[in-house]
Design a protein around this motif. Structure first.
Motif, PDB file in Angstrom:
ATOM      1  N   ALA A  29       0.652   6.591   2.551  1.00 14.10           N
ATOM      2  CA  ALA A  29      -0.460   7.335   3.142  1.00 14.10           C
ATOM      3  C   ALA A  29      -1.575   6.423   3.657  1.00 14.10           C
ATOM      4  O   ALA A  29      -2.478   6.875   4.344  1.00 14.10           O
ATOM      5  N   TYR A  30      -1.494   5.136   3.322  1.00  9.30           N
ATOM      6  CA  TYR A  30      -2.554   4.208   3.698  1.00  9.30           C
ATOM      7  C   TYR A  30      -2.162   3.456   4.965  1.00  9.30           C
ATOM      8  O   TYR A  30      -0.997   3.107   5.182  1.00  9.30           O
TER       9      TYR A  30
ATOM     10  N   TYR B 190      -7.471   2.362   5.218  1.00  3.38           N
ATOM     11  CA  TYR B 190      -7.804   3.773   5.370  1.00  3.38           C
ATOM     12  C   TYR B 190      -6.751   4.641   4.690  1.00  3.38           C
ATOM     13  O   TYR B 190      -5.609   4.216   4.483  1.00  3.38           O
ATOM     14  N   VAL B 191      -7.133   5.876   4.422  1.00  2.00           N
ATOM     15  CA  VAL B 191      -6.156   6.906   4.092  1.00  2.00           C
ATOM     16  C   VAL B 191      -5.866   7.658   5.385  1.00  2.00           C
ATOM     17  O   VAL B 191      -6.756   8.291   5.961  1.00  2.00           O
ATOM     18  N   ASP B 192      -4.632   7.575   5.864  1.00  2.00           N
ATOM     19  CA  ASP B 192      -4.289   8.061   7.195  1.00  2.00           C
ATOM     20  C   ASP B 192      -4.450   9.562   7.336  1.00  2.00           C
ATOM     21  O   ASP B 192      -4.755  10.083   8.406  1.00  2.00           O
ATOM     22  N   GLU B 193      -4.242  10.316   6.257  1.00  2.00           N
ATOM     23  CA  GLU B 193      -4.241  11.765   6.352  1.00  2.00           C
ATOM     24  C   GLU B 193      -5.656  12.339   6.431  1.00  2.00           C
ATOM     25  O   GLU B 193      -5.833  13.506   6.787  1.00  2.00           O
ATOM     26  N   LEU B 194      -6.644  11.569   6.073  1.00  2.00           N
ATOM     27  CA  LEU B 194      -8.019  12.045   6.117  1.00  2.00           C
ATOM     28  C   LEU B 194      -8.575  11.914   7.531  1.00  2.00           C
ATOM     29  O   LEU B 194      -8.478  10.869   8.145  1.00  2.00           O
TER      30      LEU B 194
ATOM     31  N   LEU C 224       0.834  -1.196   0.000  1.00  2.00           N
ATOM     32  CA  LEU C 224       0.000   0.000   0.000  1.00  2.00           C
ATOM     33  C   LEU C 224       0.872   1.251   0.000  1.00  2.00           C
ATOM     34  O   LEU C 224       1.987   1.239   0.526  1.00  2.00           O
TER      35      LEU C 224
ATOM     36  N   GLN D 275     -11.203   2.951   2.413  1.00  2.00           N
ATOM     37  CA  GLN D 275     -10.966   2.874   0.973  1.00  2.00           C
ATOM     38  C   GLN D 275     -11.311   1.497   0.416  1.00  2.00           C
ATOM     39  O   GLN D 275     -11.774   1.368  -0.704  1.00  2.00           O
TER      40      GLN D 275
ATOM     41  N   ARG E  32     -11.065   9.352   9.377  1.00  2.00           N
ATOM     42  CA  ARG E  32     -10.589   8.390   8.386  1.00  2.00           C
ATOM     43  C   ARG E  32     -11.734   7.835   7.553  1.00  2.00           C
ATOM     44  O   ARG E  32     -12.833   7.606   8.053  1.00  2.00           O
TER      45      ARG E  32
END
Length: 334
Positions: free
Chosen positions: A213-214, A234-238, A210, A244, A241
């Motif tokens: 960022a994931y 997940y996308v960690d920066e969002l 991955l 995805q 979260r």
């Protein structure tokens, strides 16, 4: 652990209040408030919810839910117990330090089973105890008083345990980084010592690399005599979260490998904190639970998410719009 007399047994095992009358269908339970806690119970089968108040659950945290039983601890006291909201039975457990924390909790079977074990797993946060995993457990039984926790420790290098489930006579746990499997079982009923073994998998969970960022989150689910791991990506920066994708793998205990699962058939997985379970899909209602679907909740989110493994679509609903303030993470009861 001692037997209690009939009068004390009745006082211990039956709690005051109104039963939830859950039946055999899974319910999603929201807890709102503290001193006069309200419990909003959502039944997927009917797409309907009910609000209840149970006095013995006031000022209590629900730490986990298994086999229809809740693990309750006091918000402002050292009270700890098992509570069945359907039968209203209650089993008093040893005192619980309000400062105690844990990373995983498992109730192996209903307390009517003589082999029942309640286990808490804690990864040390202290630098001098780095890698130390603490096990705290007891053997709750209906009609008995449990006076003490049993404590054990073992060392886990460069890893942590976050999830565990009971499967095939043992408690299985998977580590967060190396994805190793450890098993825990009581080797001798007279000494009540947990035997800890590493399973020795042939490889990690087989999934593509991955982007940085994931991040992933894992849940273990026992279903129809098989053990599954559900990997949420997940996308960690969002923040918050956003999921995805979700992948499912089944453990082949003979070959000691994880096998990718493309379909759950007529089964559905229900994921939540310390209360992952599974059930058959319902065909009795236009609502109900849909087969080959994973239902899950997210931290600090009142929504219920459902991902269909066939088309990979995710739907979102707000099952209990009445829940407004001071609510805690919902749990599944089944």
């Amino acid at each position: 652990m001692e037997k209690v007399d009939e009068e004390n047994k009745q006082q211990q095992s039956t709690a005051n209040g109104q039963s939830l009358a859950l039946g055999s269908d899974p319910w999603l339970v929201f807890i709102e408030g503290e001193n006069e806690a309200k419990y909003t119970i959502y039944k997927i089968l009917d797409d309907d919810y009910h609000v209840k108040s149970i006095p013995c659950m006031h000022e209590k945290y629900v730490q986990a839910s298994y086999h229809g039983w809740m693990v309750l601890t006091g918000m402002y006291s050292d009270d700890c117990c098992l509570f069945n909201p359907t039968s209203m039975e209650k089993i008093q457990l040893p005192p619980w330090e309000t400062s105690f924390y844990f990373d995983a909790c498992v109730l192996s079977s209903p307390p009517s089973d003589p082999s029942c074990i309640l286990l808490f797993i804690t990864n040390s946060e202290e630098e001098e105890d780095e890698g130390v995993v603490s096990l705290r457990f007891c053997r709750p039984t209906l009609g008995c008083v449990v006076y003490h926790w049993i404590e054990q420790k073992f060392t886990l290098e460069d890893d942590r345990i976050k999830v565990a489930r009971y499967f095939n006579g043992k408690i299985y746990a998977i580590t967060s980084i190396l994805e190793e499997i450890f098993t825990f079982e009581v080797s001798d009923d007279t000494t009540a010592v947990l035997t800890v073994r590493k399973m020795g998998l042939q490889e990690k969970i087989p999934r593509p690399m991955l982007p940085e960022a994931y991040v992933t989150g894992k849940d273990l689910v026992e279903s129809c005599g098989e053990l599954y791991v559900v990997v949420k990506i997940y996308v960690d920066e969002l923040m918050p979260r956003e999921i995805q994708d979700i992948e499912v793998f089944k453990l082949d205990c003979t070959k000691k490998v994880w096998l990718r699962v493309e379909s759950l058939g007529d089964r559905a997985f229900l994921l939540g904190p310390n209360c992952c379970t599974s059930c058959y899909a319902s065909r009795e209602s236009e609502y109900g639970i849909i087969g080959n679907t994973i239902y899950f909740t997210m931290k600090n989110d009142k929504s219920l998410y459902a991902m269909n493994l066939e088309d990979r679509s995710i739907t979102v609903s707000l099952p209990c719009p009445n829940v407004k303030n001071n609510w805690s993470q919902p749990i599944w009861l089944n």
